[in-house]
Design a protein around this motif. Structure first.
Motif: not given
Length: 468
Positions: A413-433
């Motif tokens: 994620i930190s690499t994504l934000t460094r190389l694509l600083p203009e992008a907004q990050i959404l972290i979702t998923g399909v897991e549950d407890p």
């Protein structure tokens, strides 16, 4: 806000296509795509090609390719595991979204700990069991199914640009990730990035991730002897490596089980951050045995998301079956340090290394190798993309999403934000407890998968109407 007719058509398309999505997930689970050294590379390639076929079958992308990247290692250049890359252009004025997931999986471990064969998808109630069924092949399928549903319902009205990046070595450390991104930066450039590799509050309540701990992992070797010796002849006078290792490890935690390494920081967490689970929730979700109490101090959220943690994840010693009356000359083990948001992973590892060297008992020799670092991350939830995601999740799940942290790490994620600083990050998923990712009897709750697909399909539909 009521669902518009075009959005109702999207949800209908999700329902219509869901059986095919489950079937696709089953096909992917059957491929043992473990990217760790020593496992068959051809299985990871087969998995990548299967994912590429699913994306190609949508008929939506200008190009779908299976690609690798070369990267530097201590011994020279190496080639990363195959990833899948696809892209379609946005209509003029519309945003582009990058959808990320990974198709590689953890090793299955011991088959006798599984109730069903690890690479044979098995439906038990509402859960599809199998290694990778949730982490993260369900994330792959969620992206594909959402794209299919949005395209079927909207036709030419699907104007959002879509890039898809399905990695092939996330579980093995993403060694070629930076090189891959740099080589394919223009194909991956986007206004919004959706990372489908996280979990949810429950099977009924979705989550958006607001923080991630970093990680620093390494092999620790503790040595005291040039060779093994008879424990009866020298035991009680000569320190063996097991004794030294146990004594050294005990210095990593205090009497409450909290990390006791100077220099490891604690994050205050975001203002107005998530409340987190209760102690009872923790005991239930982690399956604590009766009478076993949690470790650490502070709220459960603080302990899981904003404080460091150290775990011994493996140890090379003789097993009980092969035990002999021997003083071990050396012991090797794997340490996993989770780094609190706000601290650099290299700085955290340096603090851990200094502590280990300073506290080696009996003059034991300490060596560290195979170091792997990943940065922590605090996610900005104030942008328009997060607002759109919350609205889509509320409509797709029928429940308002909660903000949560992750005790685990997603270092890229930190690499994504460094190389694509203009992008907004959404972290979702399909897991549950009860997903049990990385553990025996991993499974995907199909109700969660259906709702995750619905939420993402709605997000794609709504981004198609947004001007940037």
């Amino acid at each position: 806000m009521p669902i518009e007719p075009r959005e109702r058509a999207v949800l209908d398309a999700v329902e219509e296509g869901f059986p095919a999505a489950v079937a696709a997930l089953g096909r992917l689970v059957r491929i043992p795509s473990v990217a760790f050294p020593g496992f068959p590379e051809e299985q990871v390639r087969a998995s990548a090609e299967a994912v590429a076929a699913l994306l190609t079958e949508t008929g939506l992308f200008d190009e779908v390719q299976v690609a690798t990247a070369d990267y530097d290692t201590a011994s020279g250049r190496a080639t990363g595991s195959p990833a899948v890359l696809a892209r379609r252009a946005a209509a003029p004025g519309r945003p582009t979204v990058l959808l990320y997931a990974h198709h590689d999986v953890q090793p299955a471990g011991r088959d006798d700990l599984w109730d069903t064969p690890p690479f044979e998808p098995t439906l038990v109630g509402e859960r599809l069991h199998g290694r990778g069924a949730s982490d993260d092949k369900a994330g792959v399928v969620a992206h594909v199914a959402a794209i299919r549903a949005a395209a079927q319902a909207l036709g030419d009205g699907l104007e959002v640009g879509i890039a898809v990046f399905v990695e092939g070595e996330e579980e093995a450390g993403s060694a070629s990730f930076d090189a891959f991104l740099e080589a394919n930066l223009e194909a991956l450039r986007a206004d919004v990035i959706v990372v489908a590799d996280s979990d949810n509050v429950s099977t009924e309540v979705p989550a958006l991730t607001s923080s991630l701990r970093g990680n620093a992992t390494a092999n620790l070797t503790v040595s005291t002897l040039e060779h093994a010796s008879h424990s009866g002849m020298f035991g009680g006078a000569v320190p063996d490596a097991m004794l030294a290792a146990v004594r050294l490890l005990a210095t990593l935690w205090d009497e409450d089980g909290a990390v006791a390494v100077p220099g490891l920081l604690v994050s205050p967490g975001p203002d107005g951050g998530p409340a987190g689970p209760s102690t009872a929730d923790l005991a239930r979700d982690a399956a604590l045995l009766p009478g076993v109490r949690p470790i650490g101090r502070g709220t459960v959220a603080e302990r899981l998301w904003y404080r460091p943690a150290i775990t011994v994840t493996g140890m090379d010693v003789p097993d009980v079956l092969n035990a002999s009356n021997t003083l071990l000359p050396s012991v090797r083990l794997r340490l996993s340090l989770r780094v609190a948001p706000g601290q650099d992973a290299a700085e955290a590892f340096a603090a851990l290394e200094a502590h280990l060297r300073a506290n080696a008992p009996f003059g034991a020799h300490v060596a560290l190798d195979d170091v792997n670092l990943g940065q922590p991350f605090l996610v900005d939830q104030g942008g328009w993309a997060a607002e759109e995601a919350r609205r889509a999740m509320a409509d797709g799940w029928g429940a308002e999403p909660e903000l949560t942290g992750i005790g685990g790490s997603i270092p890229f994620i930190s690499t994504l934000t460094r190389l694509l600083p203009e992008a907004q990050i959404l972290i979702t998923g399909v897991e549950d407890p009860d997903t049990r990712a990385h553990s025996p009897n991993e499974s995907q709750h199909l109700g969660v998968l259906r709702k995750a697909v619905a939420a993402e399909a709605l997000l794609l539909a709504r981004l198609s109407s947004r001007t940037v």
